[in-house]
Structure formats: structure tokens, C-alpha cells
Motif scaffolding. Structure first.
Motif, mmCIF file in Angstrom:
data_model
loop_
_atom_site.group_PDB
_atom_site.id
_atom_site.type_symbol
_atom_site.label_atom_id
_atom_site.label_comp_id
_atom_site.label_asym_id
_atom_site.label_seq_id
_atom_site.Cartn_x
_atom_site.Cartn_y
_atom_site.Cartn_z
ATOM 1 N N ALA A 51 -8.830 4.485 -5.733
ATOM 2 C CA ALA A 51 -8.366 5.683 -6.434
ATOM 3 C C ALA A 51 -8.601 6.930 -5.596
ATOM 4 C CB ALA A 51 -9.075 5.810 -7.784
ATOM 5 N N SER A 52 -9.786 7.003 -4.965
ATOM 6 C CA SER A 52 -10.083 8.153 -4.106
ATOM 7 C C SER A 52 -9.146 8.193 -2.908
ATOM 8 C CB SER A 52 -11.537 8.089 -3.641
ATOM 9 O OG SER A 52 -11.810 9.131 -2.731
ATOM 10 N N MET A 53 -8.867 7.020 -2.325
ATOM 11 C CA MET A 53 -7.938 6.971 -1.187
ATOM 12 C C MET A 53 -6.563 7.469 -1.592
ATOM 13 S SD MET A 53 -8.655 3.441 0.916
ATOM 14 C CE MET A 53 -7.596 3.920 2.274
ATOM 15 N N LEU A 54 -6.084 7.006 -2.739
ATOM 16 C CA LEU A 54 -4.758 7.427 -3.205
ATOM 17 C C LEU A 54 -4.714 8.936 -3.431
ATOM 18 C CD1 LEU A 54 -3.969 4.550 -5.713
ATOM 19 C CD2 LEU A 54 -2.638 5.091 -3.665
ATOM 20 N N ASN A 55 -5.741 9.454 -4.100
ATOM 21 C CA ASN A 55 -5.756 10.883 -4.388
ATOM 22 C C ASN A 55 -5.874 11.707 -3.118
ATOM 23 O OD1 ASN A 55 -5.572 10.390 -7.139
ATOM 24 N ND2 ASN A 55 -7.789 10.386 -7.447
ATOM 25 N N SER A 56 -6.754 11.282 -2.215
ATOM 26 C CA SER A 56 -6.944 12.022 -0.960
ATOM 27 C C SER A 56 -5.681 11.992 -0.116
ATOM 28 C CB SER A 56 -8.112 11.433 -0.172
ATOM 29 O OG SER A 56 -9.315 11.545 -0.877
ATOM 30 N N ALA A 57 -5.073 10.799 -0.021
ATOM 31 C CA ALA A 57 -3.847 10.683 0.778
ATOM 32 C C ALA A 57 -2.734 11.518 0.174
ATOM 33 C CB ALA A 57 -3.418 9.222 0.871
ATOM 34 N N ALA A 58 -2.615 11.501 -1.160
ATOM 35 C CA ALA A 58 -1.568 12.305 -1.806
ATOM 36 C C ALA A 58 -1.790 13.789 -1.546
ATOM 37 C CB ALA A 58 -1.547 12.017 -3.304
ATOM 38 N N ALA A 59 -3.065 14.222 -1.599
ATOM 39 C CA ALA A 59 -3.360 15.639 -1.345
ATOM 40 C C ALA A 59 -3.042 16.009 0.101
ATOM 41 C CB ALA A 59 -4.834 15.918 -1.649
ATOM 42 N N LEU A 60 -3.406 15.127 1.036
ATOM 43 C CA LEU A 60 -3.106 15.395 2.442
ATOM 44 C C LEU A 60 -1.601 15.457 2.674
ATOM 45 C CD1 LEU A 60 -5.752 13.070 4.137
ATOM 46 C CD2 LEU A 60 -5.682 15.572 4.305
ATOM 47 N N SER A 83 -0.412 6.427 6.710
ATOM 48 C CA SER A 83 -1.159 5.191 6.922
ATOM 49 C C SER A 83 -2.233 5.031 5.851
ATOM 50 C CB SER A 83 -1.806 5.190 8.315
ATOM 51 O OG SER A 83 -0.826 5.264 9.327
ATOM 52 N N ILE A 84 -2.957 6.120 5.573
ATOM 53 C CA ILE A 84 -3.976 6.065 4.521
ATOM 54 C C ILE A 84 -3.334 5.725 3.183
ATOM 55 C CG2 ILE A 84 -5.768 7.356 3.317
ATOM 56 C CD1 ILE A 84 -5.958 9.178 5.781
ATOM 57 N N MET A 85 -2.229 6.401 2.873
ATOM 58 C CA MET A 85 -1.543 6.161 1.601
ATOM 59 C C MET A 85 -1.081 4.710 1.503
ATOM 60 S SD MET A 85 -0.432 7.108 -1.328
ATOM 61 C CE MET A 85 -0.318 8.885 -1.505
ATOM 62 N N ALA A 86 -0.508 4.181 2.578
ATOM 63 C CA ALA A 86 -0.002 2.803 2.540
ATOM 64 C C ALA A 86 -1.134 1.799 2.350
ATOM 65 C CB ALA A 86 0.774 2.500 3.821
ATOM 66 N N ILE A 87 -2.265 2.010 3.017
ATOM 67 C CA ILE A 87 -3.408 1.107 2.830
ATOM 68 C C ILE A 87 -3.868 1.140 1.380
ATOM 69 C CG2 ILE A 87 -5.825 0.716 3.431
ATOM 70 C CD1 ILE A 87 -5.168 1.827 6.226
#
Length: 900
Positions: free
Chosen positions: A561-570, A588-592
Motif C-alpha cells: 500500500a505504501s509503495m502504491l501511494n508513494s509511486a502514485a505521488a511521485l 518501475s516502483i508502481m509496476a512492482i
């Protein structure tokens, strides 16, 4: 008439008649590229926009783009605000923006598409090898994204110049003897046949030479009785040299005032008003251009001066001495805008001059505001040359190198860094200046495939940096590069040094220390590394490098969840700021995160867009990473050929740059391919090799440990999985994430006696309900359904297996769906032919899926295009093709689809 160019004309005709497209015409100077563009302009039943690259303006950001789009700038209001502001800023029509050259490319595409709504548009770009880098990037970015719009782009460039990866090319060769004879006969009908034959032989099939050489003949040569040695077959200098010399002689014969006019026009492309003011300071006027026009060298019009051929411009500079050139530069400095003024002053400044250097640095800052990194680099470099103080010179050389890296000019960046290093040895540098130089050198080492050499430089920079955010950025990169490097004996010592350099304190400093501690532990062999850290309340003000590292580290903490939120914000931030060069990393972060969260269709769309963008912005490291992710998605889908092709690409990019993550995902993809095909022994052997090999320290293997347990059970060798189960248990329990704990209960159930297995499966499903991960949940339902069927609980098995089939279908996981369907049939259920009919989304291409996902939120075509780097018309085309596949006829009906 174009002699001997029927095939080339047919290729241009095909381009003009196609719905859209682009073509690059290549060939040596004088081979007929401009003539072919003239043919296209005459043939096109469209609005024609045309520009010539000018060598003297190659360092002025977006100079060529401004000339190309100047006639249609009144249409800028039709673009989305962000794009319109970026394009206005780039062209110097508005305030500075933070948009980079690729956002300007998107705006250029949008503007051309808007124009095409009223009728076809053709862009003709001559001498593309002399375009400023920013204009070239913007135009190529737009040209690669032309799909269904009635827009055509035709570029002309010399051999080996103007890289245009991904666009079709047309090479112009020398004219054959028959075509060359026809051209000479037309241009010099009064020459004796023997002289014309000699000219044909001397010209070597070069059309410009065939036109210009007859004008260079003396009266005696025209009569033909004597053929000088210089015109004897096989002994003459190269054709273009002779033509250049001919132009130079014709220019030297002109009056002084005419030569001054030509020189001013050659040094700066200006409208007539600016030219008139500049030549007036030299004692000339626009009337003095008349002699050059009569000599066939230029054509003067309201838009300015057009040279007959680029070689004429070069010949002008050769025909005038340094005193004349300096006088012309001074005149232009007095009559030009700030940017051109700085360059003209620099051209006549022969010794260090801090005032002129300061003007160039101001020019660089303005260029950076317009996204012109190549121009930023050029301005900083010249400012460094004129710097009176060594420390200032080092700072400017370093800034020039960093801008060159941003522009993708890696070789140039290396040369600039060398200049800075040599000077730094003689100067006493402050911490921030030295740290910045080391940081830039580290970037070059990474690009060269020496990540650990980069780490050593980052350590030096962190040791001298006197600014905490800079120190944290350097240590973030040092930790990541050490971990992500291919296996090397120096990895562990470097990881320990990175940790030692971490500053004390809470907040961001504590996060950096903890992450780098985790990197060190896993390199030491602690595969679990269950360390946790408290996230700052907000990461908005953290250095970009640290924010990216924290997002990536969500993989180690199972914090999807944190990865998704962080990637979306970036992604949102980078898109809003126009930082397209940073998007492949964020994608890449979002896809992972999407893969780990079981959002396979979304992940495929993200990866597909990221691969295109990574290629566009010249980032092979992230291209390889994304290729590895696409290989994994292809493996889940059972697409073996695509999986292998993407895995090989990932490994190539990884090996070339001594990079681990891309190769790691390629290996993981092959594991999934084995498991999906039921090759459990092969999968176990592959996992053993991978987890003991060069990528053994990858965090992703902890997500693979459950696969190892299942493969060992299915291969009939459960004890083989004991150690991996222990590791996964320790890690999953330390994270406390429902998804990881659900998978833990599943693999425990696989190994448990029948008396305990059922309750473990039920507990796993309950945990899945707390943290939905469709792929993992479907796999749990599959193995649970198998267990239920073996225990003759067919009704319960059917429910689990039916849910698994439907979930695998939605994800496009064909091999897994087939296994679940086979188990379901074994319970007595008769299944119809299943061509993935259960999920209409599976029929969509990745791009169509992404467009549909945004459309269902209510976003307009224009808003969708701004996010996906597509034109609104292309978005509409994707929706037009998607609607029938989805069984809907309007946007309103999309709301009923399950798109989460």
C-alpha cells in the motif's frame, strides 16, 4: 524535376497519403535532401510548417521549434494549461517553467494534433543535424507518438548525425550516370558534351555539385579544349570541398558591405528588423543583400534571410576574417535579446571576464527554466571558460556536466567533468562544490556500468557535504547502488562504509541509517532483515533520491500500500512538473507494487508505457528493469516467447551495466514460467541457482520463498523447503501484513497434516479478505480447492475453484486458470470453451486498458492524454476500439465495469 529520385518520391508520397507518420531522409551534403523536402511541400495537400536547423543556433534552446511553430502559436490556448505553459516558457513567450524538454514534446504533439482537426499538417525539418538539442527532442518525442492524427513529419539530416531511434529512414544515394547526365544537361545545356561528361564524372552523383560545378568553370574550361589536373578523373578533392571553395570564391568577390550582411545573417537567424539594426552598425543596409541575391547565394524575405544551401553559410564564415567576425558579433550583441547577447559577447571575449561569465550563467538559468538542458550545459561551459576564479570555474564546469547528463549527452558530460577535475586539483573547494562534483562523477560511473566506483565517489561527497539534504541524498544513492550492483567482493565493505557515514538524528537521517543498515545485513547473508523504521509524517520535503529509496524499500517491508501511494505521488509530481526523465524510475516502483498487489493488467499497462518512455529519454538501466517486470507478467500469462525475449533484454541491460535488479526479475520470471507449466523440479533448481547466485541479495526473493515451498511439495520433496519456510515465517510475522500472513498460512497448510490443513486454508482466506491481493488469493483458493477435492468435499471444492478460475481469468493468468479449470472439471463441473470470455478487460491492449481506467474516473480525452503522453485524438481512438470489446457504447456505461 528530381532526376533519379522516383523511388524516394514514392516513399514521400506514401508518407503524405498515410493517416500519419514520420520519416528521416539521410544523406551527405548536397545529395538532394532539401530538394526532396521541396517536393513534399509542393505535393502536400496540407498545412505545411517548415524549419531549417542552423548551426550557429544549436546552443539556443528551442530556437528551431520556435521558428517551426511561430505561424501557429495563436492556437496555444487550445492545449491543457500545463502543456501550454511549458511550451510558452520553452519558446520564451511566458515565465520560466519547471517543465523539461519531453513535456514540451508532449505540448508540441498536442498543438500539431489541434491543428490537424482543421486539416492535415506536414512538418518539414531540414538540416536536422543542426537542430538545438531541445527542439530535436521535442520534435522526435512528438513524431514517435503520431498514431491516427493526420500529421506527417519529414526530417532531413546528414549521414551519421541526428539520432532518431524508432523512426523509419530513407537513405539518399548518389545519382546514377543517366540521372546525373540529365541534371547537368538541364543546368548547363550550353556546355560541350565532353565537358558535361567530365562534370558528371567529377561530381560523383552529388546533385549540388552537378548544379554548382558548371558555375565555377572558367571561360576556357567551358570551351573544353583544356582539362586542368584538378578536374582530372580520380585526382580532384572531395566534391563538397570543391563546392564549398566555389561558394567561398563567389562570396569573396562581393562588395564589403554585402559580405557584412551575409556574415550577420550567418551568425544569427533574425527577422529583417533585427538584421537591419545590426548591419546598420557595420555601415551597411538591407539593400546590400541584393548582390548576394543576384549571385544565387541567398533569398531575402519577410521572415529573414534563407541561404541557398547550408554550405553557403559555412563559406561565409570562411570567407570573412576574425576582425570582421568580431565586429559582427559586437553589432549583434548590441541589437539582440538577452540570450543571444550573452553568446555574442562570449564570442568576442578572449580572456577571463566575470561579467560576461555571469551573463552566461544567467542565460543558463533561464534556459533551465525553459527545460533546455543542452543549452544549460553549453552556457555553463562557456561561463566556466571565462571565469576568473578557479572555484567558480569548477562550479560551472560541474553544472555544465550535470546538465549534459540530464540532456543525455554522456560523452560530453565526461569531457566537462574532466575539465572540472583538472581545475579542482589547483583550487581549494568548499564542501558543497566538491560534493556536487563527486555526485556528478558518480552518475557517470553508474552509466558506464561501474556502480561500485560510483559508490566510492558518493562516499567522498558525503564526507565533505556540509548540507544535510545533500548528504542524505548521496548516502541514499550509495546504499542503493551498493545493493543493486552485481556481486563483487567490495560490496560488503562499501555497504559498511555507507552505514558508518550516516549522520545521527531522527526523522530522515534515521530512515537513511536504517535502510542502509538493512542493505548491509542482507549483503552479509541475513536474508530476512526484518528491520523496521518509523516513517516521517510527510515525505514531501525529503530529497527526491530518499523518497524513491523509501518507496522501493516497501518491497522489503511487504508494504504494498505504501509503495502504491508513494509511486502514485511521485508520478503525479513528476508529471505536474514535467520531469518525464524521472518517470521510468517511478513507473518501475508502481509496476512492482501493482504486481505484488495482484493488479496485473494495470502493471502491464504501466510497464508498457514505462518501456517506451525509458527508451525515449535514454535510460537503459530502467528500461532493463521494466523489461524484467514485463517478463514476469508474460510468465504469469503463459506467454513463453515474450517472457524469454523480455528476460533476455533485461539480462543484456543488466550485464552491460553490472546491474542486479533487472536480471533478478528476469530469473524470477523464468521461475514463474516453470511453475505455471508444472515444471516443479526445474523451477526448484532454477530458484536454488538464482538465490545462491549474483542476485542472491535481492529483496524480491522473500516473495519467492512461498513458491519454493509449493514447488517442493508438488515435486514430492517437502523437506527441501524447510529452510525457506523458516525464513518466510520470520519475515512475514515481522511485517504483520495480512497478505504476507495469508500466504504463510497457505504454505503451512501445504505441509501440514490433514487434520490441520483445512483450518490453515480457512485462516489464509480470512487474512486475504483483510488485504486483497487477487493473484495470491486465487492461488490459495486453487490449492485449497485441490485439497478439498482430494478429500471428497466436492461442493466446497467447486466454490473455491470457480472463484480461482474467475480471478485468474481477470488477471490474464492463462496457465493458472487452466490448472484451476482442470481441477474444477475433476469435481464434475462441465465447462464450456473458455476463451477468456469471463473478463472483457482481458481483450484490451495495455494502452486501451489504461485509457479506459482513466475514462471511468470521468477524465476527459485531453486530461487522459496529458497523463499518458498521448494526443486527445489517440485517446479517442483507443476508446473507440475498446468500447466494442467491453460491450459498451458510451462512457457512461463504463461505470458498471470492475476496473479496480
Amino acid at each position: 524535376m528530381l532526376y533519379g529520385r522516383q523511388a524516394e518520391q514514392a516513399a514521400v508520397d506514401e508518407l503524405l497519403q498515410a493517416p500519419s507518420g514520420a520519416l528521416v531522409v539521410r544523406g551527405e551534403a548536397g545529395i538532394g535532401k532539401s530538394a526532396l523536402l521541396d517536393y513534399a511541400a509542393a505535393k502536400a495537400q496540407a498545412r505545411v510548417l517548415r524549419v531549417n536547423g542552423v548551426e550557429s543556433e544549436a546552443d539556443l534552446p528551442f530556437a528551431a521549434l520556435h521558428l517551426l511553430l511561430r505561424p501557429v502559436l495563436d492556437h496555444l490556448g487550445a492545449l491543457p494549461q500545463q502543456q501550454a505553459e511549458a511550451l510558452r516558457g520553452a519558446l520564451g513567450l511566458g515565465g520560466p517553467t519547471r517543465g523539461d524538454r519531453f513535456l514540451v514534446g508532449l505540448a508540441t504533439l498536442g498543438l500539431l494534433v489541434e491543428l490537424s482537426a482543421a486539416g492535415p499538417v506536414v512538418c518539414l525539418v531540414d538540416d536536422a543535424q543542426w537542430l538545438d538539442g531541445e527542439s530535436a527532442d521535442a520534435l522526435l518525442f512528438a513524431a514517435r507518438r503520431l498514431h491516427d492524427e493526420p500529421v506527417a513529419a519529414l526530417f532531413a539530416a546528414r549521414d551519421g548525425e541526428f539520432p532518431a531511434r524508432g523512426l523509419p529512414e530513407l537513405w539518399l544515394r548518389e545519382l546514377d550516370a543517366e540521372a546525373a547526365s540529365g541534371l547537368v544537361a538541364e543546368q548547363a545545356a550550353n556546355l560541350p558534351p565532353v565537358v558535361r561528361d567530365q562534370l558528371v564524372a567529377e561530381a560523383g552523383g552529388n546533385p549540388l555539385a552537378l548544379v554548382e560545378l558548371p558555375r565555377m568553370l572558367t571561360a576556357e574550361q567551358r570551351r573544353g579544349p583544356l582539362v586542368p589536373l584538378s578536374f582530372s578523373l580520380g585526382t580532384a578533392q572531395p566534391v563538397t570541398d570543391r563546392v564549398l571553395c566555389g561558394f567561398r570564391e563567389r562570396i569573396s568577390a562581393l562588395p564589403v558591405t554585402t559580405r557584412f550582411c551575409l556574415l550577420v545573417a550567418a551568425l544569427d537567424h533574425q527577422e529583417l528588423g533585427g538584421l537591419a539594426r545590426a548591419v546598420g552598425l557595420l555601415g551597411a543596409s538591407l539593400v546590400d543583400f541584393a548582390e548576394a541575391e543576384r549571385a544565387g547565394l541567398v533569398r531575402v524575405g519577410t521572415a529573414g534571410v534563407a541561404f541557398h544551401h547550408p554550405l553557403v553559410r559555412t563559406a561565409v564564415l570562411l570567407a570573412c576574417d576574425i576582425a570582421d567576425r568580431m565586429a559582427a558579433h559586437r553589432a549583434l550583441a548590441e541589437t539582440s535579446d538577452d540570450d543571444r547577447r550573452a553568446w555574442h559577447l562570449a564570442a568576442v571575449t578572449l580572456h577571463p571576464d566575470e561579467e560576461v561569465a555571469g551573463e552566461l550563467e544567467s542565460l543558463a538559468l533561464r534556459a533551465r527554466g525553459r527545460g533546455g538542458q543542452a543549452a544549460v550545459s553549453a552556457a555553463y561551459a562557456r561561463a566556466a571558460e571565462l571565469s576568473a576564479e578557479p572555484t567558480q570555474a569548477v562550479r560551472r564546469w560541474t553544472a555544465a556536466a550535470e546538465a549534459a547528463i540530464e540532456a543525455g549527452l554522456w560523452q560530453r558530460a565526461g569531457e566537462l567533468v574532466d575539465r572540472a577535475r583538472r581545475l579542482a586539483e589547483e583550487a581549494t573547494l568548499k564542501g558543497s562544490i566538491l560534493a556536487e562534483l563527486l555526485y556528478v562523477r558518480a552518475k557517470l560511473e553508474v552509466e558506464a556500468g561501474r556502480p561500485l566506483a560510483a559508490v566510492r565517489l558518493l562516499h567522498e561527497g558525503a564526507a565533505v557535504a556540509d548540507d544535510l539534504p545533500v548528504k542524505l541524498s548521496l548516502l541514499s544513492m550509495a546504499g542503493y547502488y551498493t545493493w543493486a550492483s552485481a556481486t563483487h567482493p567490495d560490496q560488503l565493505p562499501l555497504a559498511r562504509r555507507t552505514e558508518e557515514l550516516g549522520p545521527e538524528g531522527e526523522g530522515p537521517a534515521a530512515v537513511v541509517r536504517t535502510i542502509n543498515h538493512a542493505f548491509r545485513l542482507i549483503l552479509e547473508g541475513d536474508a530476512v532483515t526484518t528491520l523496521t523504521y518509523e516513517m516521517p509524517d510527510s515525505t514531501d520535503r525529503l530529497p527526491s533520491e530518499l523518497r524513491v529509496l523509501i518507496a522501493f524499500h516497501g518491497l522489503a517491508r511487504a508494504d504494498t500500500a505504501s509503495m502504491l501511494n508513494s509511486a502514485a505521488a511521485l508520478l503525479e509530481e513528476y508529471r505536474a512538473e514535467g520531469c518525464l526523465g524521472r518517470l521510468p524510475q517511478a513507473m518501475s516502483i508502481m509496476a512492482i507494487a501493482e504486481i505484488l498487489d495482484g493488479r496485473h493488467p494495470s502493471a502491464r499497462a504501466t510497464v508498457s508505457a514505462g518501456l517506451v518512455l525509458a527508451s525515449d529519454v535514454g535510460q537503459p538501466m530502467w528500461r532493463g528493469y521494466l523489461a524484467g517486470l514485463l517478463a514476469w507478467l508474460s510468465a504469469v500469462a503463459g506467454a513463453q516467447e515474450e517472457c524469454e525475449a523480455m528476460a533476455e533484454q533485461a539480462v543484456r541491460d543488466a550485464d552491460h551495466r553490472r546491474w542486479m535488479p533487472a536480471a533478478c526479475w528476469a530469473e524470477y520470471a523464468r521461475v514463474i514460467l516453470d511453475l505455471g507449466a508444472g515444471r516443479f523440479e526445474a523451477g526448484l533448481d532454477r530458484m536454488d541457482r538464482a538465490m545462491a547466485g549474483p542476485s542472491r541479495h535481492a529483496f524480491v526473493w522473500r516473495h519467492v520463498w512461498p513458491d519454493y515451498v509449493e514447488a517442493a511439495v508438488r515435486a514430492g520433496d517437502p523437506p527441501r523447503a524447510r529452510e525457506h519456510l523458516r525464513r518466510y515465517t520470520e519475515w512475514a510475522e515481522s511485517t504483520g501484513r495480512p497478505g504476507s500472513l495469508a500466504v504463510l498460512h497457505r504454505v503451512r497448510a501445504l505441509l501440514a497434516p490433514d487434520s490441520a490443513a483445512g483450518s490453515l486454508y480457512e485462516r489464509a482466506l480470512a487474512l486475504h479478505a483483510e488485504g486483497r491481493q487477487p493473484f495470491d488469493e486465487a492461488r490459495t483458493r486453487l490449492v485449497y480447492g485441490e485439497w478439498l477435492r482430494r478429500h471428497r468435499r466436492r461442493a466446497e471444492a467447486r466454490a473455491q475453484l470457480q472463484a480461482a478460475v474467475e480471478a485468474f481469468d481477470r488477471l490474464g493468468a492463462a496457465p493458472w486458470s487452466a490448472r484451476a479449470a482442470a481441477e474444477l472439471r475433476a469435481t464434475g463441473v462441465s465447462l464450456p470453451d473458455r476463451a477468456r470470455a469471463g473478463d472483457p478487460l482481458a481483450a484490451l491492449t495495455p494502452q486501451e486498458l489504461e485509457v479506459v481506467r482513466l475514462a471511468v474516473t470521468g477524465a476527459s480525452n485531453r486530461e487522459i492524454g496529458a497523463q499518458l503522453f498521448l494526443s486527445p485524438r489517440t485517446v479517442a481512438s483507443h476508446l473507440y476500439r475498446a468500447f466494442p470489446k467491453l460491450g459498451v457504447s458510451s462512457r457512461a456505461e463504463l461505470a458498471r465495469l470492475e476496473l479496480a
